[in-house]
Design an enzyme around this catalytic site. Structure first.
Site, mmCIF file in Angstrom:
data_model
loop_
_atom_site.group_PDB
_atom_site.id
_atom_site.type_symbol
_atom_site.label_atom_id
_atom_site.label_comp_id
_atom_site.label_asym_id
_atom_site.label_seq_id
_atom_site.Cartn_x
_atom_site.Cartn_y
_atom_site.Cartn_z
ATOM 1 C CE LYS A 169 5.214 33.063 22.383
ATOM 2 N NZ LYS A 169 4.407 33.508 23.538
ATOM 3 C CG ASP A 191 4.082 34.248 32.668
ATOM 4 O OD1 ASP A 191 4.563 34.823 33.675
ATOM 5 O OD2 ASP A 191 4.770 33.674 31.813
#
Ligand code: ADP
Ligand code: MG
Length: 392
Positions: free
Chosen positions: A121, A226
């Protein structure tokens, strides 16, 4: 963002030396004067200038001559430095296809020497909607110094620290493998983001598991912030893995209750809309409270009472209080929430995501491993901690 790692194979020791010199210069300069790059790199016979032209051609640096002749790293340049360092460490040996585009990240498959596929990532803070960028700029005006690369590095550091701690405490998260600059290497999760799933065999069980995770996280002192169908991966056996942690906060955060309720609300809304699930069945459970429609939901206050101190453990680990505060300020300014779950149009969301398929060998780009000749950070001492990247 396109990541063409082919060029990485042809970059020389001097190319990396100059690229690292630009990175070091960015600690104190938004645009690093070419002369300073030259001084840091210390190449003979004006070699730096020739190398800079090559780096510019490969889009690894950006040239800016508005105030003086200067350069700054591009995200691609920063990507190359991180990838090179991790390859030299033996963390992986090749880069494959892109498997995800997040709001502020790009995710790629990478393969280790023995063929194990991992996920990489690359954090890209600042790559958001115009509105979010503008709100961040407003925030920047009140600050003395700032750098997108620095924030992306903080996001990666935080994500890595949280992923590791959560994994150690038995949470279903990817295994945290390594981290350098703005780049996190983790295990590849099998399955799909929940947002892509149209049907579940046991929606009730999945729903309970997910709510249970939000509660258990809070009991450990943390809120994901989130927690939604984009950041929950689910495999064919309907096993859940939670991803994406840079925005997590402690239950002692002043907006903790709002964040907790918002996470819960996202899950209720999604399951209600997608799987027609209403959840009166939880009514009798302890630690629940009724919402406006009389449904019972986990209550933040009763969970908080029992909260452990993983948040404090984390503060003591790689991710310090100061960094946490900086990140939180930034996140609070970001009006946007990763989730588009408030939208009514589910199908658009599905088409955004790239399906996960296994990596074919011919799709990989093998990178040169450490052989001493192209070590980027040997003399320049570009250790992780040497890249704060703020400028005044
Ligand atoms: P962002 O912070 O930008 O939202 P995420 O961490 O949520 O980034 O990742 C974006 C997408 O990339 C995810 O929705 C998922 O499809 C894919 N992804 C991320 N991490 C992994 C992983 N470890 N294994 C497989 N896919 C992943
Ligand atoms: Mg995400």
């Amino acid at each position: 963002m396109k990541l063409d790692v082919n060029a990485l194979r042809y970059l020389s020791k001097d190319d990396f030396r100059v690229l690292t010199a630009v990175e070091m210069g960015m600690r104190n300069h938004e645009i690093v004067p070419a002369e300073l790059v030259d001084r840091i790199a210390g190449l003979k016979h004006g070699g730096t200038y020739k190398v800079l032209r090559n780096l510019l051609k490969n889009k690894l640096v950006h040239h800016d001559a508005t105030k003086y002749d200067g350069y700054r790293l591009t995200y691609l340049g920063y990507d190359f430095l991180a990838i090179k360092t991790l390859v030299n460490r033996g963390v992986f040996a090749s880069v494959g296809r892109q498997i995800g585009v997040g709001k502020e990240s790009d995710i790629f498959e990478v393969a280790t020497e023995d063929g194990t596929i991992l996920a990489m990532k690359l954090h890209r803070l600042g790559r958001t909607s115009f509105r979010a960028v503008k709100s961040k700029r407003d925030y920047l005006r009140h600050r003395r110094s700032f750098n997108w690369l620095y924030l992306s590095r903080l996001a990666a550091l935080k994500e890595f620290a949280f992923m590791k701690a959560l994994g150690d405490h038995g949470f279903p998260v990817p295994t945290a493998v390594d981290c350098n600059r703005h780049c996190v290497i983790m295990s590849l999760v099998q399955g799909y983001p929940l947002v892509q799933v149209k049907e579940l065999q046991n929606p009730d069980d999945v729903f309970d598991t997910i709510l249970g995770l939000i509660v258990r996280l809070a009991e450990h002192g943390l809120i994901h912030c989130d927690f939604n169908e984009f950041n929950i991966m689910i495999d064919d056996d309907e096993k859940i893995t939670v991803i994406d942690f840079p925005q997590m906060v402690s239950v002692s955060h002043r907006n903790a209750q709002m964040f907790f309720d918002r996470d819960i609300e996202c899950i209720y809304k999604f399951f209600n809309k997608r799987f027609n699930l209403t959840s009166e069945k939880n009514e009798e459970q302890p630690g629940s409270e009724s919402d406006d429609e009389g449904n019972s939901r986990p209550s933040f206050l009763s969970v908080k009472k029992a909260a452990g101190s993983l948040d404090k453990e984390l503060a003591a680990s790689g991710f310090t209080r100061k960094e946490q505060v900086e990140m939180e300020k930034f996140i609070e300014e970001d009006a946007g929430h990763d989730s588009s779950s408030d939208d009514d149009d589910d199908d658009d969301e599905v088409s955004d995501a790239v399906p996960l398929v296994s990596l074919k060998i011919d799709q990989q780009v093998r990178l040169p491993s450490k052989d001493g000749s192209d070590e980027p950070d040997s003399n320049l001492a570009s250790r992780d901690s040497d890249v704060p990247g703020t400028f005044s």
